[in-house]
Scaffold this motif. Sequence first.
Motif, PDB file in Angstrom:
ATOM      1  N   ALA A  64       0.826  -1.206   0.000  1.00  0.00           N
ATOM      2  CA  ALA A  64       0.000   0.000   0.000  1.00  0.00           C
ATOM      3  C   ALA A  64       0.859   1.255   0.000  1.00  0.00           C
ATOM      4  O   ALA A  64       0.462   2.294  -0.540  1.00  0.00           O
ATOM      5  N   ASP A  65       2.046   1.159   0.584  1.00  0.00           N
ATOM      6  CA  ASP A  65       2.939   2.335   0.618  1.00  0.00           C
ATOM      7  C   ASP A  65       3.392   2.742  -0.775  1.00  0.00           C
ATOM      8  O   ASP A  65       3.690   3.913  -1.020  1.00  0.00           O
ATOM      9  N   ASP A  66       3.445   1.768  -1.696  1.00  0.00           N
ATOM     10  CA  ASP A  66       3.886   2.077  -3.053  1.00  0.00           C
ATOM     11  C   ASP A  66       2.870   2.933  -3.804  1.00  0.00           C
ATOM     12  O   ASP A  66       3.190   3.495  -4.851  1.00  0.00           O
ATOM     13  N   ALA A  67       1.640   2.985  -3.315  1.00  0.00           N
ATOM     14  CA  ALA A  67       0.608   3.786  -3.978  1.00  0.00           C
ATOM     15  C   ALA A  67       0.666   5.251  -3.570  1.00  0.00           C
ATOM     16  O   ALA A  67      -0.055   6.077  -4.126  1.00  0.00           O
ATOM     17  N   GLN A  68       1.535   5.562  -2.606  1.00  0.00           N
ATOM     18  CA  GLN A  68       1.627   6.937  -2.120  1.00  0.00           C
ATOM     19  C   GLN A  68       2.568   7.743  -3.021  1.00  0.00           C
ATOM     20  O   GLN A  68       3.750   7.895  -2.734  1.00  0.00           O
ATOM     21  N   VAL A  69       2.048   8.237  -4.094  1.00  0.00           N
ATOM     22  CA  VAL A  69       2.836   9.024  -5.043  1.00  0.00           C
ATOM     23  C   VAL A  69       2.397  10.479  -4.956  1.00  0.00           C
ATOM     24  O   VAL A  69       1.217  10.789  -5.132  1.00  0.00           O
ATOM     25  N   GLY A  70       3.343  11.348  -4.657  1.00  0.00           N
ATOM     26  CA  GLY A  70       3.021  12.767  -4.592  1.00  0.00           C
ATOM     27  C   GLY A  70       3.138  13.421  -5.957  1.00  0.00           C
ATOM     28  O   GLY A  70       4.040  13.105  -6.740  1.00  0.00           O
ATOM     29  N   GLY A  71       2.218  14.335  -6.276  1.00  0.00           N
ATOM     30  CA  GLY A  71       2.254  15.031  -7.553  1.00  0.00           C
ATOM     31  C   GLY A  71       1.804  14.153  -8.702  1.00  0.00           C
ATOM     32  O   GLY A  71       1.004  13.226  -8.541  1.00  0.00           O
ATOM     33  N   LYS A 117      -8.552   6.871 -16.096  1.00  0.00           N
ATOM     34  CA  LYS A 117      -9.523   6.720 -17.175  1.00  0.00           C
ATOM     35  C   LYS A 117      -9.324   5.416 -17.948  1.00  0.00           C
ATOM     36  O   LYS A 117     -10.214   4.993 -18.687  1.00  0.00           O
ATOM     37  N   ARG A 118      -8.145   4.795 -17.812  1.00  0.00           N
ATOM     38  CA  ARG A 118      -7.861   3.545 -18.545  1.00  0.00           C
ATOM     39  C   ARG A 118      -8.089   2.303 -17.692  1.00  0.00           C
ATOM     40  O   ARG A 118      -8.052   1.188 -18.208  1.00  0.00           O
ATOM     41  N   GLU A 119      -8.326   2.471 -16.412  1.00  0.00           N
ATOM     42  CA  GLU A 119      -8.453   1.315 -15.523  1.00  0.00           C
ATOM     43  C   GLU A 119      -9.598   0.411 -15.940  1.00  0.00           C
ATOM     44  O   GLU A 119      -9.473  -0.824 -15.913  1.00  0.00           O
ATOM     45  N   ARG A 120     -10.723   0.990 -16.328  1.00  0.00           N
ATOM     46  CA  ARG A 120     -11.902   0.180 -16.666  1.00  0.00           C
ATOM     47  C   ARG A 120     -11.618  -0.764 -17.830  1.00  0.00           C
ATOM     48  O   ARG A 120     -12.045  -1.925 -17.827  1.00  0.00           O
ATOM     49  N   HIS A 130      -0.802  -1.278  -7.969  1.00  0.00           N
ATOM     50  CA  HIS A 130      -1.561  -1.291  -6.711  1.00  0.00           C
ATOM     51  C   HIS A 130      -2.967  -0.750  -6.908  1.00  0.00           C
ATOM     52  O   HIS A 130      -3.953  -1.347  -6.478  1.00  0.00           O
ATOM     53  N   ASP A 131      -3.077   0.405  -7.570  1.00  0.00           N
ATOM     54  CA  ASP A 131      -4.390   1.039  -7.741  1.00  0.00           C
ATOM     55  C   ASP A 131      -5.321   0.186  -8.588  1.00  0.00           C
ATOM     56  O   ASP A 131      -6.531   0.156  -8.351  1.00  0.00           O
TER      57      ASP A 131
END
Length: 525
Positions: free
Chosen positions: A235-242, A252-255, A291-292
Motif C-alpha cells: 500500500a505504501d507504493d501507492a503513495q505518489v506525490g504530484g 480513465k484507462r483502468e476500466r 496497486h491502484d
Amino acid sequence: MPNLTETISWLGRYYSARIPVVIVRSQEPARALNAIQSAGVKHQGMPFYLHSSAKGLTELSGGQAVTDDRSLHGALDYATTAFQSRDNVNFVFLDIDDLESESSTSRHLAEVARIAEPRMGSITIVTSKPVWPGLARLGMTVELDLPDHDELLDVITGLVEQHRHLPGFVIEWQMDDMRRAAEILSGVMQTEAVNIVTTLLANGTLLVDDLGELATFKDQIFGGTAGVERVKVSADDAQVGGLTALREWLSKRERRMKEDLTGTKITPPKGVVLVGVPGCGKSLSAKAVAHDWGLPLYRLDLAAVLGMYVGQSESRLREALEGAERVAPCVLWIDEIEKGLAGAGSDSTGVTTRLVGQFLYWLQESKSKVFTVATANDVRQLPPELLRKGRFDEVFFVDLPDERERAEIIRLSFRYKFEQEPSAFLVDELVRASDGFAGSDITATISELANDQLERDATGVIDESLAIQAFSNVVPFSRTNPEEVAYIRQWGLERAIPANGGGGPAVSAAKAAPPAPGSGRRVVL
C-alpha cells in the motif's frame, strides 16, 4: 490459434474429408482428446481407437482394451492391419516421442498413414511439439489454444455452482466475480484453472477478497520465465506525490484493463513511457499503477534477456514477452529501457536492432492485457521508433516537483516515517528549502531524519530545526548536473505530455532552459 469450439469444427471437417494425418498441437492432451471425441460424434459409424503409453490401445468411446500389447509398435501393427482390411478407421495417438525430426517412429507413422489413405483411414496425433515435416505434410494441423475467457468462465461457473449449496461452504462469488476470475486466469490451462479454484474452495469459503489470490497462484505457475520477475507491491507504493496529469490519465484507462472486452472492438491500453529527471517518481508510478488497479506487477530485465550466443537474446525476449502475456492482466515494468535498447544500428552483430524490432512488433500487435510502463532517464539513447504512436499509448514527461507537489511529498513522507502530520510552518520552510529537489531527495532526507532520531531515542517527535537544517545540507541532482536536467526538460516539453499537470514552476523553468495432390478420396458427411 483457434479455441475449443473452432478446433472441434476443424477436426470435424478433417474427419469428413478423410485426411490421413491430423495433428492436434496442444499443451493439454486431455482437453484435445475431448475435442476429438466431440468432433467424432458426427461420425458415429466409424470406429475410433486411442493409444496412450499408460493404457495401450483402447476403444475411444468405451475405453475397452483392444490388445494386450501396450507398446506403440504393437498399436501401429494393429492399425496397419485395420487399414488394410477396412474403410474409415480412425486411430488417435497420445504421448509419442521422437516426432520433431526424422526418426524411426516418425517414418513408421508416415508409412502407416500412406497405407491408410487409400482406405480412407485417419491417424490423429496429439502433441505439444512440432512434427517432422515429412509426416506433417501428409495431412493437416490444428493448434488448440489455451482456454479463452468464455471457456474458463464455464469451467469456473460449473465448479462454483457445484459447491454453492453444499453444507459447510460459504460462497460469495456471483457472476461478475466469476467473470473477473476468468479474466485474471486467462493464459492458464483448464486443469490449472480447476486446480486453482478448488484450492480456494478447500478453505470452505469462496470470498470476493479471494480474487486477489488468483494472481498469486498464477504467478506460481509462470514464475520461472527468464527475464521476468514478480515485484511485490504494498500500500505504501501507492503513495505518489504530484504527477496529477499522469494519475488522471491512468484512472480513465483502468476500466478497460478490468472489463471483459471479448466480442467488442475495444482494445486494452498498451502502456506509457515515463521520461524525465531522475528521482521524480517514474519507477514508483509503475508500482502505484499496479496497486491502484489491483494487478500483479512484473519487471522485465532486459539485461537478463541478453545472451551470449547468436539468436539467444531474441529467443529469450520472445519467451519473456510470452510469459508476460500468460500472466495477463498485469503491469509490465521496464526500468531504464534506454539501457536495454540502446545501440540499435551501431552494434556489429545487429542483436540490439533485432531486439528493438521484436519488442516494437510485440507492442504494436499484442492484444493481451499487459500494460507496459517503461521508464527512461537518458532520453538521448531512446530509439526514436519506440515513441511512435501505436506502440505506447502516450509519452509523459516527469519534471521536478513544483511547490504544491513538494508540499504533498513532504506530508506523505512525514506521515509514513513519523506517523504524524508536520506543522504548516515546517512544510512551508521545507518547501522553500527544497527548491530543485527531486521527490527522491525529499523522501531520502526525511528517512535519514527518522533514522537519526531513532538513534537519539527521540522517535515520534519531529525536530523542526533539525529537519530544516537537513534539507539545507542537500545538494540535489538538478544542481550537480544542471546541463543534464536542462536537456531532459527541453526534450520533455517538445515531445511529451507533462505528467505533473503542467503550468507549475518546474515547467516554466524548463521553458527557459536549453495441399497434397488429389487421391480420389471421397468426403464422408
